[in-house]
Every structure is written in C-alpha cells, then in structure tokens.
Motif scaffolding. Structure first.
Motif, PDB file in Angstrom:
ATOM      1  N   THR A  88       7.753 -14.041  -8.262  1.00  0.00           N
ATOM      2  CA  THR A  88       6.328 -14.867  -9.223  1.00  0.00           C
ATOM      3  C   THR A  88       5.235 -14.149  -8.949  1.00  0.00           C
ATOM      4  OG1 THR A  88       6.110 -16.332  -7.750  1.00  0.00           O
ATOM      5  CG2 THR A  88       7.512 -16.674  -9.951  1.00  0.00           C
ATOM      6  N   PRO A  89       3.758 -14.060  -9.137  1.00  0.00           N
ATOM      7  CA  PRO A  89       2.565 -14.010  -8.247  1.00  0.00           C
ATOM      8  C   PRO A  89       2.640 -14.903  -7.050  1.00  0.00           C
ATOM      9  CG  PRO A  89       2.355 -13.541 -10.685  1.00  0.00           C
ATOM     10  CD  PRO A  89       3.415 -14.362 -10.711  1.00  0.00           C
TER      11      PRO A  89
ATOM     12  N   GLN B  77       8.414   1.584   0.690  1.00  0.00           N
ATOM     13  CA  GLN B  77       8.247   3.151   0.199  1.00  0.00           C
ATOM     14  C   GLN B  77       9.350   3.593   0.762  1.00  0.00           C
ATOM     15  OE1 GLN B  77       5.354   6.122   0.244  1.00  0.00           O
ATOM     16  NE2 GLN B  77       6.518   7.264  -0.986  1.00  0.00           N
ATOM     17  N   ARG B  78       9.774   3.932   2.098  1.00  0.00           N
ATOM     18  CA  ARG B  78      10.309   4.197   3.113  1.00  0.00           C
ATOM     19  C   ARG B  78      12.543   3.796   3.171  1.00  0.00           C
ATOM     20  NH1 ARG B  78      10.227   7.029   7.783  1.00  0.00           N
ATOM     21  NH2 ARG B  78       8.288   8.240   7.288  1.00  0.00           N
ATOM     22  N   CYS B  79      12.145   2.263   1.958  1.00  0.00           N
ATOM     23  CA  CYS B  79      12.953   1.630   1.708  1.00  0.00           C
ATOM     24  C   CYS B  79      13.894   1.646   0.076  1.00  0.00           C
ATOM     25  CB  CYS B  79      13.459   0.094   2.139  1.00  0.00           C
ATOM     26  SG  CYS B  79      14.030  -0.136   3.633  1.00  0.00           S
ATOM     27  N   GLY B  80      12.816   2.475  -0.448  1.00  0.00           N
ATOM     28  CA  GLY B  80      13.479   2.438  -1.957  1.00  0.00           C
ATOM     29  C   GLY B  80      12.771   1.298  -2.718  1.00  0.00           C
ATOM     30  N   VAL B  81      11.951   0.495  -2.162  1.00  0.00           N
ATOM     31  CA  VAL B  81      11.623  -0.944  -2.762  1.00  0.00           C
ATOM     32  C   VAL B  81      10.203  -1.126  -2.659  1.00  0.00           C
ATOM     33  CG1 VAL B  81      11.866  -3.498  -3.029  1.00  0.00           C
ATOM     34  CG2 VAL B  81      13.363  -1.560  -2.159  1.00  0.00           C
ATOM     35  N   ASP B  82       9.736  -1.111  -4.311  1.00  0.00           N
ATOM     36  CA  ASP B  82       8.664  -1.335  -4.535  1.00  0.00           C
ATOM     37  C   ASP B  82       8.492  -3.113  -4.440  1.00  0.00           C
ATOM     38  OD1 ASP B  82       5.366  -2.055  -5.214  1.00  0.00           O
ATOM     39  OD2 ASP B  82       5.496  -0.692  -7.174  1.00  0.00           O
ATOM     40  N   ILE B  83       7.653  -3.929  -3.140  1.00  0.00           N
ATOM     41  CA  ILE B  83       7.324  -5.424  -2.949  1.00  0.00           C
ATOM     42  C   ILE B  83       5.852  -5.489  -3.773  1.00  0.00           C
ATOM     43  CG2 ILE B  83       8.528  -5.229  -1.659  1.00  0.00           C
ATOM     44  CD1 ILE B  83       6.263  -5.246   0.347  1.00  0.00           C
ATOM     45  N   ASN B  84       4.971  -4.629  -4.542  1.00  0.00           N
ATOM     46  CA  ASN B  84       3.496  -4.347  -5.007  1.00  0.00           C
ATOM     47  C   ASN B  84       2.872  -5.173  -3.856  1.00  0.00           C
ATOM     48  OD1 ASN B  84       3.301  -4.103  -7.941  1.00  0.00           O
ATOM     49  ND2 ASN B  84       2.406  -6.486  -7.280  1.00  0.00           N
ATOM     50  N   PHE B  85       2.808  -4.604  -2.732  1.00  0.00           N
ATOM     51  CA  PHE B  85       1.916  -4.238  -2.021  1.00  0.00           C
ATOM     52  C   PHE B  85       2.064  -4.007  -0.844  1.00  0.00           C
ATOM     53  CE2 PHE B  85       4.292  -8.219  -0.937  1.00  0.00           C
ATOM     54  CZ  PHE B  85       3.912  -8.765   0.225  1.00  0.00           C
TER      55      PHE B  85
ATOM     56  N   ASP C 227      -5.406  -8.106   1.069  1.00  0.00           N
ATOM     57  CA  ASP C 227      -6.222  -8.679   0.738  1.00  0.00           C
ATOM     58  C   ASP C 227      -4.708  -9.480  -0.502  1.00  0.00           C
ATOM     59  OD1 ASP C 227      -8.183 -10.662  -1.007  1.00  0.00           O
ATOM     60  OD2 ASP C 227      -8.788  -8.802  -1.859  1.00  0.00           O
ATOM     61  N   CYS C 228      -4.328 -10.862  -0.027  1.00  0.00           N
ATOM     62  CA  CYS C 228      -4.001 -11.632  -0.339  1.00  0.00           C
ATOM     63  C   CYS C 228      -3.940 -11.884  -1.780  1.00  0.00           C
ATOM     64  CB  CYS C 228      -3.165 -12.124   0.091  1.00  0.00           C
ATOM     65  SG  CYS C 228      -2.025 -11.718   2.122  1.00  0.00           S
ATOM     66  N   ASP C 229      -4.835 -12.466  -1.799  1.00  0.00           N
ATOM     67  CA  ASP C 229      -5.891 -12.922  -3.238  1.00  0.00           C
ATOM     68  C   ASP C 229      -6.178 -11.545  -4.314  1.00  0.00           C
ATOM     69  OD1 ASP C 229      -5.633 -15.811  -2.671  1.00  0.00           O
ATOM     70  OD2 ASP C 229      -7.298 -14.684  -1.089  1.00  0.00           O
ATOM     71  N   ASN C 230      -6.058 -10.076  -4.201  1.00  0.00           N
ATOM     72  CA  ASN C 230      -6.369  -9.575  -5.401  1.00  0.00           C
ATOM     73  C   ASN C 230      -4.542  -8.476  -4.763  1.00  0.00           C
ATOM     74  OD1 ASN C 230      -8.708  -9.974  -5.831  1.00  0.00           O
ATOM     75  ND2 ASN C 230      -9.224 -10.193  -4.181  1.00  0.00           N
ATOM     76  N   LEU C 231      -3.678  -9.309  -5.175  1.00  0.00           N
ATOM     77  CA  LEU C 231      -2.368  -8.048  -5.425  1.00  0.00           C
ATOM     78  C   LEU C 231      -2.505  -7.604  -6.994  1.00  0.00           C
ATOM     79  CD1 LEU C 231       0.252  -9.730  -3.480  1.00  0.00           C
ATOM     80  CD2 LEU C 231      -0.901  -8.502  -2.830  1.00  0.00           C
ATOM     81  N   PRO C 232      -2.203  -6.234  -7.230  1.00  0.00           N
ATOM     82  CA  PRO C 232      -1.858  -5.856  -8.074  1.00  0.00           C
ATOM     83  C   PRO C 232      -0.592  -6.419  -8.902  1.00  0.00           C
ATOM     84  CG  PRO C 232      -1.381  -4.497  -6.289  1.00  0.00           C
ATOM     85  CD  PRO C 232      -1.313  -5.766  -5.803  1.00  0.00           C
ATOM     86  N   PRO C 233      -0.665  -6.533 -10.539  1.00  0.00           N
ATOM     87  CA  PRO C 233      -0.375  -7.299 -10.945  1.00  0.00           C
ATOM     88  C   PRO C 233       1.378  -6.941 -11.546  1.00  0.00           C
ATOM     89  CG  PRO C 233      -1.552  -5.949 -12.039  1.00  0.00           C
ATOM     90  CD  PRO C 233      -2.106  -6.186 -11.352  1.00  0.00           C
ATOM     91  N   LEU C 234       1.945  -8.031 -11.682  1.00  0.00           N
ATOM     92  CA  LEU C 234       3.463  -7.164 -11.391  1.00  0.00           C
ATOM     93  C   LEU C 234       4.006  -5.669 -12.255  1.00  0.00           C
ATOM     94  CD1 LEU C 234       4.818 -10.899 -10.877  1.00  0.00           C
ATOM     95  CD2 LEU C 234       5.047  -9.334  -9.008  1.00  0.00           C
ATOM     96  N   PRO C 235       4.794  -5.586 -11.980  1.00  0.00           N
ATOM     97  CA  PRO C 235       5.210  -3.985 -12.947  1.00  0.00           C
ATOM     98  C   PRO C 235       5.594  -4.622 -14.605  1.00  0.00           C
ATOM     99  CG  PRO C 235       6.089  -4.484 -11.693  1.00  0.00           C
ATOM    100  CD  PRO C 235       4.720  -5.032 -10.620  1.00  0.00           C
TER     101      PRO C 235
ATOM    102  N   LYS D  64       4.605 -13.926  -4.469  1.00  0.00           N
ATOM    103  CA  LYS D  64       4.193 -12.136  -3.177  1.00  0.00           C
ATOM    104  C   LYS D  64       2.916 -12.067  -2.658  1.00  0.00           C
ATOM    105  CE  LYS D  64       5.749  -9.208  -6.369  1.00  0.00           C
ATOM    106  NZ  LYS D  64       7.496  -8.952  -5.868  1.00  0.00           N
ATOM    107  N   ARG D  65       1.930 -13.589  -3.278  1.00  0.00           N
ATOM    108  CA  ARG D  65       1.132 -13.989  -2.543  1.00  0.00           C
ATOM    109  C   ARG D  65       1.156 -14.675  -0.871  1.00  0.00           C
ATOM    110  NH1 ARG D  65      -1.420 -16.684  -5.754  1.00  0.00           N
ATOM    111  NH2 ARG D  65      -0.969 -18.845  -4.671  1.00  0.00           N
ATOM    112  N   ASN D  66       2.153 -15.711  -1.054  1.00  0.00           N
ATOM    113  CA  ASN D  66       2.034 -16.194  -0.503  1.00  0.00           C
ATOM    114  C   ASN D  66       3.649 -15.482   0.532  1.00  0.00           C
ATOM    115  OD1 ASN D  66       2.104 -19.134  -0.871  1.00  0.00           O
ATOM    116  ND2 ASN D  66       4.034 -19.359  -2.504  1.00  0.00           N
ATOM    117  N   ALA D  67       4.277 -14.099   0.379  1.00  0.00           N
ATOM    118  CA  ALA D  67       4.697 -13.627   1.383  1.00  0.00           C
ATOM    119  C   ALA D  67       4.063 -12.560   1.983  1.00  0.00           C
ATOM    120  CB  ALA D  67       5.603 -12.508   0.395  1.00  0.00           C
ATOM    121  N   CYS D  68       2.812 -11.430   1.261  1.00  0.00           N
ATOM    122  CA  CYS D  68       1.764 -11.541   1.779  1.00  0.00           C
ATOM    123  C   CYS D  68       1.301 -11.969   2.815  1.00  0.00           C
ATOM    124  CB  CYS D  68       1.004 -10.983   0.774  1.00  0.00           C
ATOM    125  SG  CYS D  68      -0.753 -10.033   1.149  1.00  0.00           S
TER     126      CYS D  68
END
Length: 118
Positions: free
Chosen positions: A64-65, A95-103, A110-118, A68-72
């Motif tokens: 969830t958003p 990227q090197r691990c082939g994983v998109d974590i969205n930040f 900037d953990c308050d302005n993460l891109p939207p989830l895909p 992700k914010r808490n992880a960030c």
C-alpha cells in the motif's frame, strides 16, 4: 574495518526487512538488508542473492502507499546515520536486483511525494 562494513549492512537490512500482512517493521527490515551493506558502500560490483531476496521481500511487504511511505521513512532514517553509504550505488540497488520498489533509496528521499503505485 569489520565494524565499518557492518554499519551500512545493518542500515540496508533495516530498510528492506518487513513481514507480509503486518505493519512495516523497520527493525526487521534493517536486519534483512544486512547482506546489501557490502554492495551499497561500493565493496562489491553486484548485490548478493541474499541482498536481492531482501529487496524482493521489501517490495512484497509494502503493498500500500502507506507501507511504501513507512518503508521510505525507515530507509531514509537508517541511511542518514551512515556517511559511508554510496548513494549513487544505493539508488541502483532495486534495479540491480530486478525489483521495482517505486522509490529510490537515498538519504534525501521525499517520502511524502512518492510516485503512485503501478
């Protein structure tokens, strides 16, 4: 020297360890990312298999958003305590691990302005 390497590793572990189905667990993330420490300080060319597994777990643990914010926030806080982390390398970890974590992993996220989830 061993202590110098362990600190960044613990930081990365904090950032990535989380348990699915539960609220984000920063302490568990720090521990799981431990294998990534050598990579993010520039001590290895590629992240280890166990490091990439931790990054995959991070993604799975942040559906969830809010997660992700808490992880960030957690990753940013942990990273701020370790000046030997190479931010240019840390930013490439997912990227090197082939994983998109969205930040991007950075001390300046900037953990308050993460891109939207895909």
């Amino acid at each position: 020297m061993k202590r110098f390497v362990m600190i960044p590793i613990l930081l990365v572990l904090l950032l990535l360890t989380m348990e699915q189905g539960n609220a984000f667990d920063c302490e568990a993330t720090e521990k799981s990312l431990f294998p990534c420490g050598v990579f993010i300080i520039g001590g290895s060319i590629e992240p280890s298999t166990s490091c990439c597994s931790a990054v995959q777990n991070l993604k799975a643990s942040t559906p969830t958003p809010d997660d992700k914010r808490n992880a960030c926030i957690c990753l940013k806080e942990v990273a701020s305590h370790y000046p030997n982390i190479r931010e240019d390398i840390a930013a490439t970890l997912p990227q090197r691990c082939g994983v998109d974590i969205n930040f991007t992993i950075s001390k300046n996220m900037d953990c308050d302005n993460l891109p939207p989830l895909p």
